[in-house]
Scaffold this motif. Structure first.
Motif, short mmCIF file in Angstrom:
data_model
loop_
_atom_site.label_atom_id
_atom_site.label_comp_id
_atom_site.label_asym_id
_atom_site.label_seq_id
_atom_site.Cartn_x
_atom_site.Cartn_y
_atom_site.Cartn_z
N HIS A 43 0.82 -1.22 0.00
CA HIS A 43 0.00 0.00 0.00
C HIS A 43 0.85 1.27 0.00
O HIS A 43 0.40 2.32 -0.44
CB HIS A 43 -0.96 0.00 1.20
N ARG A 44 2.10 1.16 0.46
CA ARG A 44 2.97 2.34 0.48
C ARG A 44 3.26 2.85 -0.93
O ARG A 44 3.52 4.04 -1.13
CB ARG A 44 4.25 2.06 1.25
N GLN A 45 3.19 1.95 -1.92
CA GLN A 45 3.38 2.39 -3.30
C GLN A 45 2.23 3.28 -3.75
O GLN A 45 2.43 4.26 -4.46
CB GLN A 45 3.55 1.19 -4.24
N LEU A 46 1.01 2.96 -3.33
CA LEU A 46 -0.13 3.81 -3.66
C LEU A 46 0.03 5.18 -2.99
O LEU A 46 -0.26 6.21 -3.61
CB LEU A 46 -1.45 3.15 -3.23
N ILE A 47 0.51 5.19 -1.78
CA ILE A 47 0.74 6.45 -1.08
C ILE A 47 1.77 7.30 -1.85
O ILE A 47 1.59 8.50 -2.01
CB ILE A 47 1.18 6.20 0.38
N LYS A 48 2.82 6.65 -2.35
CA LYS A 48 3.82 7.38 -3.15
C LYS A 48 3.17 7.99 -4.39
O LYS A 48 3.47 9.13 -4.76
CB LYS A 48 4.96 6.45 -3.56
N LEU A 49 2.28 7.24 -5.03
CA LEU A 49 1.60 7.74 -6.23
C LEU A 49 0.72 8.95 -5.89
O LEU A 49 0.70 9.95 -6.61
CB LEU A 49 0.76 6.65 -6.88
N ILE A 50 0.01 8.86 -4.78
CA ILE A 50 -0.86 9.96 -4.35
C ILE A 50 -0.04 11.20 -4.03
O ILE A 50 -0.39 12.32 -4.43
CB ILE A 50 -1.74 9.53 -3.16
N ILE A 51 1.06 11.03 -3.33
CA ILE A 51 1.94 12.17 -2.99
C ILE A 51 2.50 12.78 -4.27
O ILE A 51 2.54 14.01 -4.41
CB ILE A 51 3.05 11.73 -2.02
N SER A 52 2.91 11.94 -5.20
CA SER A 52 3.44 12.44 -6.47
C SER A 52 2.38 13.23 -7.23
O SER A 52 2.64 14.34 -7.73
CB SER A 52 3.93 11.26 -7.32
N LEU A 53 1.17 12.69 -7.31
CA LEU A 53 0.08 13.38 -8.01
C LEU A 53 -0.24 14.71 -7.32
O LEU A 53 -0.51 15.71 -7.99
CB LEU A 53 -1.16 12.49 -8.07
N SER A 54 -0.18 14.73 -6.02
CA SER A 54 -0.43 15.96 -5.27
C SER A 54 0.60 17.03 -5.63
O SER A 54 0.26 18.20 -5.84
CB SER A 54 -0.41 15.68 -3.76
N ARG A 55 1.87 16.64 -5.71
CA ARG A 55 2.93 17.59 -6.09
C ARG A 55 2.70 18.15 -7.49
O ARG A 55 2.89 19.33 -7.75
CB ARG A 55 4.30 16.93 -6.02
N ILE A 56 2.28 17.28 -8.39
CA ILE A 56 2.10 17.68 -9.79
C ILE A 56 0.88 18.59 -9.95
O ILE A 56 0.93 19.57 -10.70
CB ILE A 56 1.97 16.43 -10.69
N THR A 57 -0.19 18.27 -9.26
CA THR A 57 -1.46 18.99 -9.45
C THR A 57 -1.72 20.09 -8.43
O THR A 57 -2.66 20.87 -8.60
CB THR A 57 -2.65 18.00 -9.38
N ASN A 58 -0.94 20.13 -7.37
CA ASN A 58 -1.16 21.06 -6.26
C ASN A 58 -2.51 20.85 -5.58
O ASN A 58 -3.10 21.79 -5.04
CB ASN A 58 -1.00 22.52 -6.70
N ILE A 59 -3.01 19.63 -5.61
CA ILE A 59 -4.24 19.25 -4.92
C ILE A 59 -3.83 18.49 -3.67
O ILE A 59 -2.99 17.58 -3.75
CB ILE A 59 -5.14 18.38 -5.82
N PRO A 60 -4.36 18.85 -2.51
CA PRO A 60 -3.97 18.16 -1.27
C PRO A 60 -4.20 16.65 -1.36
O PRO A 60 -5.17 16.19 -1.98
CB PRO A 60 -4.87 18.78 -0.20
N THR A 61 -3.31 15.89 -0.73
CA THR A 61 -3.42 14.43 -0.77
C THR A 61 -4.76 13.95 -0.20
O THR A 61 -5.34 13.00 -0.71
CB THR A 61 -2.26 13.74 -0.03
N SER A 62 -5.24 14.62 0.83
CA SER A 62 -6.52 14.21 1.42
C SER A 62 -7.65 14.35 0.41
O SER A 62 -8.52 13.47 0.31
CB SER A 62 -6.83 15.03 2.68
N GLN A 63 -7.64 15.42 -0.35
CA GLN A 63 -8.67 15.63 -1.37
C GLN A 63 -8.55 14.61 -2.50
O GLN A 63 -9.56 14.08 -2.99
CB GLN A 63 -8.58 17.05 -1.93
#
Length: 179
Positions: A43-63
């Protein structure tokens, strides 16, 4: 974590943000993006993907997690070994997830570790649900709850209260606001 969680996440990213952003996310997370729906992954790989997407889109990880849960609900529903749900509503289905579906998932996939739901204070229009998971994905759970209400065409107000700092225990207060 079952692969369908990953395949559905990548599909949603591609449809909402495009192939370029999806590839940028995978590159940034050093992820091949190769998942099968029935495979098991950390599951930590999914978390890495979410964090990466957040950095790219400037959308909070929670959202991002909450939106993912809401959008993934229909696909996850179709993949589940479920009983007849034609007479269900949001609350009865959520209870069925814990009482039947998680048990069936464990039978089909002995290595699966689904979250645990504990219910209390249930009425016709309110429910308190404690979510317990070592994966600490309460916002995904919140989105799934919203997706469930959407599926059953019900309006649901949700408050989310982390019960510990890791957020491995989250209390959801659910209120049906109309039918």
């Amino acid at each position: 974590m079952k692969g369908i969680i990953f395949t559905e996440f990548i599909t949603i990213v591609e449809s909402k943000f495009g192939l370029d952003v999806s590839q940028q996310m995978l590159d940034d997370a050093n992820d091949s993006g190769i998942y099968t729906a029935v495979g098991s992954y950390d599951h930590r790989q999914l978390i890495k993907l979410i964090i990466s997407l957040s950095r790219i889109t400037n959308i909070p990880t929670s959202q991002l997690q909450q939106t993912y849960g809401r959008l993934a609900f229909p696909a996850l529903l179709n993949s589940l070994p479920i009983l007849d749900i034609k007479t269900d509503n949001t609350f009865s289905f959520i209870e069925k997830v814990e009482q039947h579906i998680h048990l069936e998932v464990k039978k089909l996939y002995p290595d699966a570790t689904p979250p645990k739901f504990i219910f209390s204070n249930k009425t016709q229009s309110t429910m308190t649900m404690d979510y317990h998971s070592a994966r600490c994905m309460g916002y995904v759970c919140m989105g799934l709850l919203e997706g469930c209400a959407d599926y059953f065409n019900q309006s649901l107000t949700i408050t989310m209260q982390p019960m510990n700092t890791a957020q491995s225990h989250v209390r959801f207060s659910l209120t049906l606001t109309g039918d």
